[in-house]
Structures are given as structure tokens and as C-alpha cells.
Scaffold this active site. Structure first.
Site, PDB file in Angstrom:
ATOM      1  N   TYR A  75      49.541  37.981  44.045  1.00 12.91           N
ATOM      2  CA  TYR A  75      49.212  36.570  44.214  1.00 12.91           C
ATOM      3  C   TYR A  75      50.001  35.623  43.326  1.00 12.91           C
ATOM      4  O   TYR A  75      49.950  34.415  43.519  1.00 12.91           O
ATOM      5  CB  TYR A  75      47.706  36.382  44.024  1.00 12.91           C
ATOM      6  N   PHE A 100      33.572  37.712  44.073  1.00 14.76           N
ATOM      7  CA  PHE A 100      33.262  37.092  45.373  1.00 14.76           C
ATOM      8  C   PHE A 100      34.265  37.529  46.419  1.00 14.76           C
ATOM      9  O   PHE A 100      35.263  38.131  46.114  1.00 14.76           O
ATOM     10  CB  PHE A 100      33.248  35.564  45.263  1.00 14.76           C
TER      11      PHE A 100
END
Length: 430
Positions: free
Chosen positions: A145, A430
Site C-alpha cells: 500500500y 476492520f
């Protein structure tokens, strides 16, 4: 899951075209009737282990389809990505809209075709259109990322504490805290109320949407030899002031019982309640170790133990931050020391952020605007993401060659301003 596995309710709406082209595939907003196929592709990308029906149904209920996309190769679904509508606490206590990037996966048959890049491009364009200045994620593979502008901004403390030999010294008044066992499901509302009051106290905390409280009790019956999920409430003056949820893994050898306590989550409204809950964990009968995962780097128990060396401390990256609207993000937080600096920012993936910005801020607020003034510091959007929550020092990034000082003294001043009095922390994935 890549970048996490949970989704709150969302009211966002995808604003890119519903059928954007990607190399070898077509990107489409997720339709509710395609959710099962979409989720199966995601699970397969993470090894293909099926989930319990309860867990799968919760994610179905919480998924915001309009904030999720699928990559289609003809009639085959080959890629997934979602974005939750979070609010994130930033230095100064403000709660800032943030897209929680999650459920990202590409089928192994379609790797190295640019599908991930296409989904990240689509997603950040949408986040910008939704008016959310930040995107955040937890990365299954951190190196992926960085090229999209994300950087690790919070870190969690892991520990393997030898409670058979390590003692905990607690503050005077801890004995006044009343502890009681409670049913984990029946006390969800009480625990959630405690959690909600802690959110504004630490950067990196997530303001949870309805449904998140159920995530804490998923898999309450593990079947892996550990006890079912247990819960203990702390009370002061007749009110719930904290809670801890945990499991116990019984163990027995020829030398006796040496079970392990496995901490799931703990929250408290005051130091005495927190100390009482930690002391409880240290003293559970027939156990000799406490396993801790992802706690704040500056949590008080570390300074109450008798022997820190027997606590097996490790640090791991947690939340990755990406500034989507640089100006809005930098002026949404406060700065613990006055800062007035011109930043020369590089951002190839979101070029609307590139260029010079003047940031002026202090503990009361901040302004960040475009400028043509000479730059004081040169850095990429990744360095700003790393430092954004106050847990990574701009000075340390400068020493690593990631920030260039163009005006003498500018780096030290900016580093002081960007810091945080408490360590930023992500309370859960999450």
C-alpha cells in the site's frame, strides 16, 4: 482480510461510473444480490477458510454495497474492495470522516494485471468525491500500500507476560473499584457506552457505527480448547467505569497448572478502573501467563509491573493513513506546539495534493492553504500520513532521508507541532 474484516452501516454513494474499465476486467459498484459471490472471492483470496454462519451474516448486514466495488472478467467476479464510512479521532480530539479501506482481494488467476491499482484508483477518486479527507486501512502486506500513498501511523504493543513472576503495583484507591463477572452479550450496550466515552481521548480511535458492538462477541464459543469469551465489569459509585473481555486457555503439566489468559479488549474511564482490571487479569487462578495483543504503546500497566523484561514486549504496525484531501486533513487536527511551515508535497497517485502548502497551526486550530512561498520542508504524502496522528516523528523521518529540510530549524519545529501527548492507537481491526 486485506485491510480488515468488518463494516459499519454506510450512507455514502459511489460517484465514479458504475462500470469503469480496468485492465482485463470491469469495475462495478457491488449489487446486494452479488454479495455472496463477492464475499466468497474475498474469502478465497485469504485462503478459502469458510466462516461461521453468524459471522458471515453479520458482515452481510453491515456491508455498504454502494461503497464497495467488484472487478468482473466477463461473468466471473475476480476482485473486491470496500470502504467503510468511519470517523477517526485526530490530535486535538476532533472526529474526522475517514474511508476505512477493507475487503480488498484479487483472485490468484488474475494477479499482475493491474486490477489492484485500478481498484485503488477508483476508490480514492470516490473517497475524494464523498468529501472524506482521509483513507485508512490495516494491511495484510504492508509493502503493497505504500505505492498508493498509505503509511503506518499507529503501532500496537504485544506482550507475553509471565504473571507467575511479574507483580503489578496499582495506585491507591484501586481497591474501591468493584469488579463483577457479566454475560458478554447481555452487557454489550454498557461496554459500548464506556468505549464511546474513550474515543475522543486518543488519536486513532474509531467512532463505531451501529453493529460494531456485535463484532466483539463473534465466536464467543471458540471450540479451540480455550474458554468461551468472558467479561468482567468495573464499577465506581454504582456506575460502569470499565470492562475487560478475555478467554482462558487451561494448561497443566507435571509441575502444576499454568494456564494462559488471552486478553481480547479492555477499556476504562479512569486510571483506577483500568488498574483494577489489569490486576484482575494478572491474578486469575490456575494461570501463569497473560497474552496481550495490540495495546497502546504508552499504556500504564507497563510502568506498574515489577519486571518489564519478563513481559516479552513486541511492537507491530496497525493503522495506515492516507491523506486524500491534504489541506482539509491537515487543518482538521491541532498541533501541540505552534507551527508555520511551507510543505513541498509529492503525490503521484493523487496529484491534486501535490505542490506547496502553508500549514499554520497551534493547540487551538490550524489553517492549511496553497501557497507560492518558498518551501521549508520537502516530503511525500506518505510521510505526512505517517506523522498525521502524532505517533511517528517527522524528525525521525528526516533522519531516515524521507523528509528534506530546506530551511534550517523547520524540521524540528514541525516535528514538535505534529507530536501527540498520548500515543495514537487503533482499538481493533476492520
Amino acid at each position: 482480510m486485506t485491510t480488515g474484516t468488518t463494516t459499519p452501516r454506510s450512507t455514502g454513494r459511489a460517484t465514479s461510473s458504475d462500470a469503469a474499465k480496468a485492465p482485463g476486467a470491469e469495475l462495478r459498484v457491488l449489487r446486494a444480490e452479488d454479495w455472496d459471490r463477492w464475499y466468497d472471492v474475498l474469502l478465497r483470496a485469504f485462503g478459502g477458510v469458510p466462516e461461521q454462519a453468524e459471522e458471515r451474516e453479520l458482515w452481510r448486514r453491515l456491508t455498504s454495497c454502494e461503497r464497495s466495488v467488484g472487478a468482473w472478467d466477463g461473468g466471473e467476479l475476480v476482485g473486491t474492495a470496500g470502504a467503510f464510512d468511519f470517523r477517526l479521532t485526530v490530535p486535538g480530539g476532533a472526529s474526522v470522516p475517514a474511508a476505512g479501506v477493507t475487503m480488498v482481494g484479487v483472485s490468484a488467476t488474475h494477479r499482475r494485471r493491474g486490477l489492484l491499482t485500478s481498484m485503488m484508483r477508483r476508490q480514492l477518486d470516490d473517497v475524494r468525491a464523498w468529501g472524506e479527507p482521509l483513507a485508512v486501512l490495516t494491511a495484510s502486506e504492508p509493502e503493497i500500500y505504500g505505492r498508493f500513498g498509505y503509511a503506518a501511523a499507529t503501532f500496537g504493543l504485544h506482550a507475553e507476560i509471565d504473571t507467575g513472576r511479574v507483580r503489578l503495583s496499582v495506585p491507591e484507591g484501586t481497591d474501591d473499584v468493584r469488579l463483577t463477572y457479566a454475560d458478554p452479550r447481555a452487557t454489550l450496550d454498557a461496554c459500548e457506552a464506556v468505549y464511546a466515552r474513550t474515543v475522543a481521548l486518543r488519536p486513532g480511535m474509531l467512532d463505531r457505527r451501529p453493529g460494531w458492538e456485535e463484532v466483539a462477541v463473534l465466536g464467543a464459543q471458540t471450540g479451540d480448547g480455550a474458554s468461551p469469551l468472558q467479561c468482567v465489569l468495573a464499577e465506581r459509585e454504582g456506575r460502569v467505569s470499565g470492562y475487560v473481555r478475555f478467554r482462558v486457555q487451561p494448561r497443566y503439566t507435571d509441575s502444576g497448572h499454568n494456564g494462559e489468559v488471552q486478553l481480547q479488549d479492555l477499556a476504562a474511564l479512569d486510571p483506577l478502573s483500568q488498574a483494577a482490571l489489569w490486576r484482575f487479569l494478572f491474578g486469575i487462578d490456575l494461570t501463569s501467563s497473560l497474552k496481550v495483543r495490540g495495546r497502546p504503546l504508552d499504556e500504564a500497566w507497563q510502568y506498574q509491573v515489577s519486571d518489564i523484561r519478563r513481559c516479552g514486549l513486541r511492537v507491530r504496525d496497525q493503522l495506515y493513513v492516507r491523506l486524500v484531501d491534504l489541506g482539509a486533513a491537515l487543518q482538521a487536527r491541532t498541533y501541540q506546539a505552534p507551527v508555520d511551515v511551507v510543505l513541498e508535497v509529492e503525490d503521484a497517485f493523487c496529484p491534486w495534493n501535490a505542490g506547496r502548502w502553508r500549514l499554520s497551526g497551534d493547540p487551538e486550530g490550524a489553517v492549511c492553504e496553497r501557497t507560492t512561498d518558498a518551501a521549508d520542508l520537502a516530503l511525500s504524502v506518505r510521510e505526512l500520513g505517517a506523522a498525521y496522528l502524532g505517533g511517528v516523528s517527522l524528525a525521525a523521518l528526516g533522519a531516515a532521508g524521507r523528509v528534506r529540510e530546506l530551511r534550517e530549524g523547520a524540521l524540528a519545529a514541525a516535528a514538535a507541532g505534529f507530536g501527540s501527548a498520548v500515543a495514537p492507537w487503533l482499538p481493533h481491526g476492520f
